[in-house]
Structures are given as structure tokens and as C-alpha cells.
Design a protein around this motif. Sequence first.
Motif: not given
Length: 450
Positions: A301, A385, A387
Motif C-alpha cells: 500500500y 492511494n 494497492f
Amino acid sequence: MLFRSARFDTNRARIVGQKAMQGRFANVAAYDDIKMPVWNDFSPRVSAVYNLSGDGKTAVRVGYNKFVTAQTTGFAQLYNPTALVTQQLAWTDVNGDDIAQGERGCVGYPTAGCEINFAGLPSNFGVRSLAQFDPGLKRPYQLAFNAGITHEVLNGLTLSFEYFRSDFRNVTVRQNTLRTAASYDQVTVVSPLNGKEVPMWLPKPGVASQVANVDSTSDDMKRWYNGFDMSFNARLKGGLRAFGGYSIERSLNDVCVSAASDPNRSLYCDQTKSGIPWQKQVKATVVYPIKWQQIQVSVAYQGLNGYLSGSAAQAYGGFTAGTGFDNPRGLGTFWLVTPTLRYAANCTGPCRPGELVAPTMAASGVASVSVPLVAPETEYTPRINQFDFSVSKSLEFGKARFTPKLDIFNALNSDDYTAVTTTQYGAATYMRPSTILQGRIVRLGVDVRW
């Protein structure tokens, strides 16, 4: 444990003089050798690590280093009167001989004797508007300090904390020696963003053509950086591994001295008063081996600060003909004011709809002024953000080992953007996203060992 080293380097450069030269499109006057300032720099590098607890579980470290700005031929090239200057012009091969006919100044494009459209050639093409360097110009450098501690909290789990500090010295400033603050008249414009009054300065009539720039070293040009980093590293039972951290950082400038020859640079010049936030980021990775079928799974992450809107010109760095030395770092929303710009019909604040924003601008001889409406380094693109996932499995056939992998980058298909087309208020592409994170990517692969 103490580590020590030192570096000494000397920088000597000159521009070799040349005779007068005449070309098809430009001429160069003769000039003698130009000797650049000689720089001799001693750079210490010191670091120390101490086993605080005596059992190897707690380590304290400090470091102090000096780094000078890298230089080769670029420094002298800034002041070279015969540096290459290019311009793209339209060419129409009227007579089909594949030769660009026509001399500078020809008229009648496109004709057999004037196949190059010189109408698009600037009148000062071939004449370099060079700055001069102060004979005492010094080499910029950075003093970097760090201190940190690492401690094993549990068996297989360590935590670390680090502090970083950098001070930038010998920062270069470019001043126009033919102008002072008295060379300008202040004009107040009304911000189209919020109706607030913003000062702008216009050179008095006849001053715009007075240019004699000098690059010098100023102790009043200041830049500094502070950063804090907290991280962890874990190797736990069952083969679980995890590592990552959280960091905050901020750089500030005080370049108000550069406003001595142009008061327009005084807006937001002291960034300690701009309310610039700390930049924050989080990164973490977890790797877990599943005993069933020897499968390994990992997830990563990244939570990153948005990027600066516009460019990030710094008040310290390699010499770039003054660019970035005399401006606050970063570029926020600005308004391009021209002699014909008028207030909008729905303008708010102490402005009159349809009125010229700067009525005296035409007499000043200035084509445009970029008026900052927002403090630099206070506007950012959205936080990022992201992932990433990965799955792999080991297979053995005799002496060969195969590890097929499945990787998914930007697994949640985030569409955050990292740049905008322009921060110019009123432009058709104002704050329009220009660089978007690459979409979800799926990759299949295999590692083979034998």
C-alpha cells in the motif's frame, strides 16, 4: 563505530574567446576569454553508530555531511555568448529544389526567393540576453544532518525513528542592477478567485527596456528542510514478513531579498508565513506464505501526498540562468494580467465589471505579469492511494524450480492524477488533470532456476 571521509574538489572553467562570426541568420561579435570564478571545496562526511544497550538491540546513529552542487561545463555555458540558439520556422519549397531559399528579412513568403517564413522569427534572434556573474559568486552547497535510533521491541520486530535536517547555503540570486523598487508603480488588482485585493507592480515608462542582470551569492536567500521518518520491520512466526513506515517532511524558502530589483517577487517570498502544510506519506508491505501448496501472498500500500500544482522550481540547485533562484518554491494558481484584460461581468469585491484590470499597463511597456493568487506549495493534486497484490507458487521438477507469479498493480484501479495542464486562472485547461495514474495492470510471469 565512527565513519569518516572527506572530499576536496576544484572547479576551474573558462569560455574561450572567438573572433567575430557572420552567419546566414545571425552574427556574433568578437569577444575575449571569459574566466569563471574558481571554486575550491572541502566536503566532510562523518557518521557514527553506537550500541546503546550493549546487547545489539538498540542502536543510535548520527551523521553530518556536506554536498556541493554538481558542476561540469554547464556553469560556463550559461554565460557563453555563442551558445546554440534555435527557432522553428515554416518552409515551403516553392521551386521544388529541396533547398530553403531566402535570407533573413525577405518578404513575400511563400515565393521562390523567400521560402522561409521569417515573420515568425523574433527580432532579437541570435542576440543572447546574457546575465553577468559576480566575480565573487560562490558554489551552492547543502549541509545535511541526521539522527536516529533503532530498537528491537520484540523478537523479530524492530522500530526505527529518524530525523533529517538540510540547510542550503550560497544560494544564487539574480538582480537587475538597473532597477530598484522605486522603478515600479504599484497597482492593485482584484482576485477573481475570492475578490481580495492583490498588489502588482509595473515598471515605470521606459524602465522595461533597462536590463542588466547579475548573478551573485546572497546569504539572505534561505532554504531549509526538515523530515521525520518512522518505520518498522517484522519477521514473525509462520514466515510472515511486514515492513513499512510513515514520514512527514517540509521545505521552506525565504527569498525576499530577490525583490530588491522586482517587487513582484515579494508576494509569498517568506514561506514561513504561507501556512505550508507538512507532506505526509505512508508505505507498507505484508508478505505471507501459505503452507498449503507453498503459495505466497503479498500486498503493498502507498498513501502519498498529492503533487504540487504546476512546476516545482526550487530556490537551490544547479545554475539555470537564474530560473528558480529568485522565486518561492512551487507554483500555485496565478492570473496572467495583460494590458487588455478586463474584469468579468460577475466579478466580486472592489472591482467594476468590464473595467481594465491594469489601466496603466500599456504605458509601462510590459506585455504581461503573472500575479500569484494562491501561496505556492499550498495547492496539491489529490492524495494517491494505491494497492498492489501479488501471488506466487513454487514448483520443483528435478533440479529445476518454477515460480509462476500473478501481479496486480493499482489493483483498485485508482484514477488519482499527479499533474494539471496549467494553474493559470481563466485558461481553458485551468486545473485540468494531465497525468493520471496508470490503470490496473495484470502481469503473469514465471521465474525459472536450475
